[in-house]
Design a protein around this motif. Structure first.
Motif, PDB file in Angstrom:
ATOM      1  N   UNK A  26       0.826  -1.212   0.000  1.00  8.64           N
ATOM      2  CA  UNK A  26       0.000   0.000   0.000  1.00  8.64           C
ATOM      3  C   UNK A  26       0.858   1.259   0.000  1.00  8.64           C
ATOM      4  N   UNK A  27       2.061   1.162   0.580  1.00  8.33           N
ATOM      5  CA  UNK A  27       2.965   2.309   0.648  1.00  8.33           C
ATOM      6  C   UNK A  27       3.867   2.419  -0.576  1.00  8.33           C
ATOM      7  N   UNK A  28       3.745   1.492  -1.521  1.00  8.73           N
ATOM      8  CA  UNK A  28       4.512   1.583  -2.754  1.00  8.73           C
ATOM      9  C   UNK A  28       5.821   0.834  -2.773  1.00  8.73           C
ATOM     10  N   UNK A  29       6.101   0.059  -1.747  1.00  9.38           N
ATOM     11  CA  UNK A  29       7.308  -0.761  -1.747  1.00  9.38           C
ATOM     12  C   UNK A  29       7.090  -1.978  -2.649  1.00  9.38           C
ATOM     13  N   UNK A  30       8.183  -2.609  -3.033  1.00 13.72           N
ATOM     14  CA  UNK A  30       8.120  -3.865  -3.775  1.00 13.72           C
ATOM     15  C   UNK A  30       8.427  -5.004  -2.809  1.00 13.72           C
ATOM     16  N   UNK A  31       7.697  -6.100  -2.932  1.00 15.91           N
ATOM     17  CA  UNK A  31       7.755  -7.136  -1.901  1.00 15.91           C
ATOM     18  C   UNK A  31       7.805  -8.533  -2.496  1.00 15.91           C
ATOM     19  N   UNK A  32       8.756  -9.336  -2.018  1.00 12.78           N
ATOM     20  CA  UNK A  32       8.748 -10.782  -2.227  1.00 12.78           C
ATOM     21  C   UNK A  32       8.292 -11.401  -0.913  1.00 12.78           C
ATOM     22  N   UNK A  33       7.281 -12.242  -0.976  1.00 10.54           N
ATOM     23  CA  UNK A  33       6.716 -12.845   0.225  1.00 10.54           C
ATOM     24  C   UNK A  33       6.765 -14.359   0.104  1.00 10.54           C
ATOM     25  N   UNK A  34       7.177 -15.034   1.163  1.00 12.13           N
ATOM     26  CA  UNK A  34       7.274 -16.486   1.115  1.00 12.13           C
ATOM     27  C   UNK A  34       6.322 -17.138   2.102  1.00 12.13           C
ATOM     28  N   UNK A  35       5.945 -18.349   1.745  1.00  9.04           N
ATOM     29  CA  UNK A  35       5.139 -19.199   2.610  1.00  9.04           C
ATOM     30  C   UNK A  35       5.367 -20.627   2.157  1.00  9.04           C
TER      31      UNK A  35
END
Length: 282
Positions: A26-35
């Protein structure tokens, strides 16, 4: 315009990890998320895009972690902030937990995080910038919770290696912060994040009472808002001189101060006895 940082967040399908990923996007960062599965990430957050990369990862497999971090860098072109959030709780007295149960807890909560650090550090070191957030618990600062001794031990380990990491990486412009959350209203005390001993011992009445308190009375009534915790972590990530120790929640601060008081009392009370251990001067 400066490109927003790339975050790598483990254990992102629920709890603090999920709140953090949602806030970051929502803040405009780029994200790699793992699960453990991509499906859960896609359902709660979305499909892969230029801003978001959902990834399946076995945190206990060093080679798998290495490949996933390489995919992140290939996708975004950089890596800036690493959040070691994946983990689970194991409750049970020290006597009743088996060797296998204890080892599994350390494999995920300790060695899993070390796998991430080991494989992310070369990228941050090479670019001379970055930040590691290692999520411990207030139980990583004080272990006085009957039935949570092994869980606390893993989080004490997280705190210890984060302190060392902060010193080891500072020459490269990389920061490290150990986060000690208090009670936050997440699924940690339910939803598969807690395991119990396979062979409980009936004699541990007070230990069972403490466990039941957490599972039945505290669960769902925690005072901490995970979305606000995520906001704090994002703000800390933008600091020029971020803290090595970050206690999240007023309850975490209160418990930490209580522990500091106990240590200070013991130091003062027994210093003369315990410090009289040096060789006598001739």
């Amino acid at each position: 315009m400066k490109t927003k940082k790339v975050w790598f967040v483990t254990g992102a399908s629920k709890g603090l990890g999920l709140s953090l990923v949602q806030k970051l996007l929502a803040a405009g960062y780029r994200v790699a998320a793992t699960s453990r599965t991509v499906a859960g990430l896609e359902e709660k957050i979305g499909k892969a895009s230029n801003e978001f990369l959902p990834l399946e990862m076995n945190i206990t497999d060093n080679e798998d972690v290495k490949k996933v971090i390489a995919k992140t860098v290939a996708h975004f072109g950089q890596l800036d902030v690493v959040v070691n959030n994946a983990g689970y709780g194991l409750i049970g007295s020290l006597e009743e937990l088996s060797d296998a149960e204890v080892k599994e807890q350390f494999d995920v909560n300790v060695f899993g995080s070390l796998n991430v650090i080991r494989n992310a550090a070369p990228y941050l070191r090479a670019q001379q910038s970055g930040h590691f957030f290692n999520i411990a618990s207030i139980g990583g600062y004080t272990g006085g919770f009957p039935g949570f001794g092994i869980y606390c031990a893993t989080k004490f380990a997280v705190a210890g290696f984060t302190e060392a990491l902060a010193e080891e990486m500072k020459d490269f412009g990389v920061h490290a912060t150990v986060v000690y959350p208090g009670y936050f209203r997440t699924e940690f005390l339910s939803g598969g994040s807690i395991k119990v001993p396979a062979n409980p011992i009936d004699a541990y009445k007070s230990t069972r009472a403490g466990e039941e308190l957490h599972l039945n009375e505290i669960n769902g009534k925690q005072s901490g808002d995970p979305d606000k915790a995520a906001d704090v972590m994002i703000e800390v990530s933008e600091m020029q001189a971020p803290p090595v120790h970050l206690f999240l929640g007023q309850d975490a601060h209160d418990v930490a101060r209580q522990k500091i008081g106990i240590i200070q009392t013991d130091l003062n009370k027994h210093e003369a006895l315990a410090a009289a251990t040096a060789f006598a001067e001739n």
